[in-house]
Write a protein that holds these residues in place. Structure first.
Motif, PDB file in Angstrom:
ATOM      1  N   LEU A   1      38.785  31.101  44.507  1.00 11.39           N
ATOM      2  CA  LEU A   1      38.491  32.495  44.846  1.00 11.39           C
ATOM      3  C   LEU A   1      39.318  32.951  46.047  1.00 11.39           C
ATOM      4  CD1 LEU A   1      34.607  32.605  44.425  1.00 11.39           C
ATOM      5  CD2 LEU A   1      36.280  33.878  43.078  1.00 11.39           C
TER       6      LEU A   1
ATOM      7  N   ARG B   1      42.826  34.055  45.292  1.00  8.08           N
ATOM      8  CA  ARG B   1      42.955  35.269  44.489  1.00  8.08           C
ATOM      9  C   ARG B   1      42.536  36.533  45.212  1.00  8.08           C
ATOM     10  NH1 ARG B   1      40.346  33.471  38.711  1.00  8.08           N
ATOM     11  NH2 ARG B   1      41.760  31.751  38.309  1.00  8.08           N
ATOM     12  N   TYR B   2      41.582  36.413  46.135  1.00  8.32           N
ATOM     13  CA  TYR B   2      40.971  37.592  46.729  1.00  8.32           C
ATOM     14  C   TYR B   2      40.936  37.496  48.246  1.00  8.32           C
ATOM     15  CZ  TYR B   2      39.436  37.688  41.907  1.00  8.32           C
ATOM     16  OH  TYR B   2      39.412  37.650  40.562  1.00  8.32           O
ATOM     17  N   ARG B   3      40.585  38.591  48.883  1.00  8.19           N
ATOM     18  CA  ARG B   3      40.470  38.644  50.341  1.00  8.19           C
ATOM     19  C   ARG B   3      39.428  37.620  50.803  1.00  8.19           C
ATOM     20  NH1 ARG B   3      39.849  44.292  53.198  1.00  8.19           N
ATOM     21  NH2 ARG B   3      41.886  43.934  54.074  1.00  8.19           N
TER      22      ARG B   3
ATOM     23  N   TYR C   1      35.882  38.698  52.071  1.00  4.55           N
ATOM     24  CA  TYR C   1      34.977  39.170  51.017  1.00  4.55           C
ATOM     25  C   TYR C   1      34.368  37.981  50.271  1.00  4.55           C
ATOM     26  CZ  TYR C   1      37.063  43.879  51.459  1.00  4.55           C
ATOM     27  OH  TYR C   1      37.505  45.099  51.900  1.00  4.55           O
ATOM     28  N   VAL C   2      35.218  37.009  49.960  1.00  3.31           N
ATOM     29  CA  VAL C   2      34.747  35.815  49.265  1.00  3.31           C
ATOM     30  C   VAL C   2      33.719  35.090  50.133  1.00  3.31           C
ATOM     31  CG1 VAL C   2      35.404  33.554  48.341  1.00  3.31           C
ATOM     32  CG2 VAL C   2      36.882  35.534  47.949  1.00  3.31           C
TER      33      VAL C   2
ATOM     34  N   LYS D   1      37.810  36.766  36.810  1.00  6.34           N
ATOM     35  CA  LYS D   1      38.411  37.635  37.813  1.00  6.34           C
ATOM     36  C   LYS D   1      37.733  39.002  37.823  1.00  6.34           C
ATOM     37  CE  LYS D   1      42.905  39.276  39.270  1.00  6.34           C
ATOM     38  NZ  LYS D   1      44.336  39.167  39.092  1.00  6.34           N
TER      39      LYS D   1
ATOM     40  N   ASN E   1      38.487  44.576  40.247  1.00  6.95           N
ATOM     41  CA  ASN E   1      39.239  45.079  41.390  1.00  6.95           C
ATOM     42  C   ASN E   1      38.914  44.270  42.635  1.00  6.95           C
ATOM     43  OD1 ASN E   1      36.879  46.100  42.646  1.00  6.95           O
ATOM     44  ND2 ASN E   1      37.017  47.956  41.417  1.00  6.95           N
ATOM     45  N   GLN E   2      39.510  44.670  43.761  1.00 12.20           N
ATOM     46  CA  GLN E   2      39.342  43.922  44.997  1.00 12.20           C
ATOM     47  C   GLN E   2      38.281  44.518  45.919  1.00 12.20           C
ATOM     48  OE1 GLN E   2      41.085  41.211  46.404  1.00 12.20           O
ATOM     49  NE2 GLN E   2      42.112  40.750  44.501  1.00 12.20           N
TER      50      GLN E   2
ATOM     51  N   VAL F   1      34.070  41.421  44.742  1.00 17.01           N
ATOM     52  CA  VAL F   1      34.543  40.099  45.135  1.00 17.01           C
ATOM     53  C   VAL F   1      33.411  39.270  45.742  1.00 17.01           C
ATOM     54  CG1 VAL F   1      36.125  38.850  46.663  1.00 17.01           C
ATOM     55  CG2 VAL F   1      36.922  40.868  45.426  1.00 17.01           C
TER      56      VAL F   1
END
Length: 193
Positions: free
Chosen positions: A30, A33-35, A38-39, A97, A100-101, A106
């Motif tokens: 995670l 892939r993502y900020r 946020y994760v 996934k 969006n972000q 997320v």
């Protein structure tokens, strides 16, 4: 009042047991892939829920006779050590996934992944055992949450570097030896007491 000794023991045991777990790898996936923030927010919230449930379950065990709790705790720690020693390498969990972000998508994905993956997991059972053993739910809860959050942060931010430097088999064996020691100590106290 918080016992720093209990908090430190719980932190060490839970940290070492969680490092080779699938959730550290899921956090790594995670986090790539993502900020990361946020994760982490979602993962941290899920771990807090799990620790609260485990500490509550462990606190109920303190109502039983002390020798019985010590014997049960010892057997469960020995079982946990056996599980860690027999554990095979786990594949990285594929995570769906989010579209969006956004923070909620997320963090929600991280929360749900950990909430489901960790339910009944070894570290949750260990936390309940530790809560029963020490009869100090606040210290156990703080130690367990900080350990789980630390592993999540390592997995999300620097997991790849750690895995290259420290073999998972070594981490798993150290955690198993700690659990074995705690299990034997609990059984000795049950027999001697």
């Amino acid at each position: 009042m918080i016992s720093f000794t209990v908090t430190a023991v719980v932190f060490g045991v839970v940290f070492l047991a969680e490092l080779p777990d699938k959730t550290a790898l899921a956090g790594l996936v995670l986090g790539t892939r993502y900020r990361a923030s946020y994760v982490f927010a979602g993962v941290a919230a899920a771990f807090a829920v799990h620790v609260a449930l485990a500490v509550a379950a462990g606190s109920v065990l303190t109502l039983l006779p002390q020798q019985l709790v010590q014997a049960l705790t010892g057997v469960l720690f020995l079982g946990g050590a056996a599980v860690l020693l027999m554990k095979k390498d786990e594949d990285e969990t594929e995570v769906r996934k989010p579209e969006n972000q956004s923070f909620w998508k997320v963090s929600g994905a991280g929360f749900m992944l950990i909430l489901v993956a960790e339910f009944g997991d070894l570290t949750q059972i260990m936390t309940a055992n530790l809560a029963a053993r020490y009869d100090d739910p606040l210290s156990v809860g703080i130690g367990a949450v900080l350990a789980l959050w630390s592993v999540a942060a390592i997995g999300i931010v620097g997991g790849k570097a750690l895995m290259r430097r420290v073999p998972l088999t070594l981490i798993t064996k150290v955690a198993a030896l700690l659990m074995l020691g705690l299990g034997l100590w609990s059984l000795w106290e049950a027999i001697a007491g």
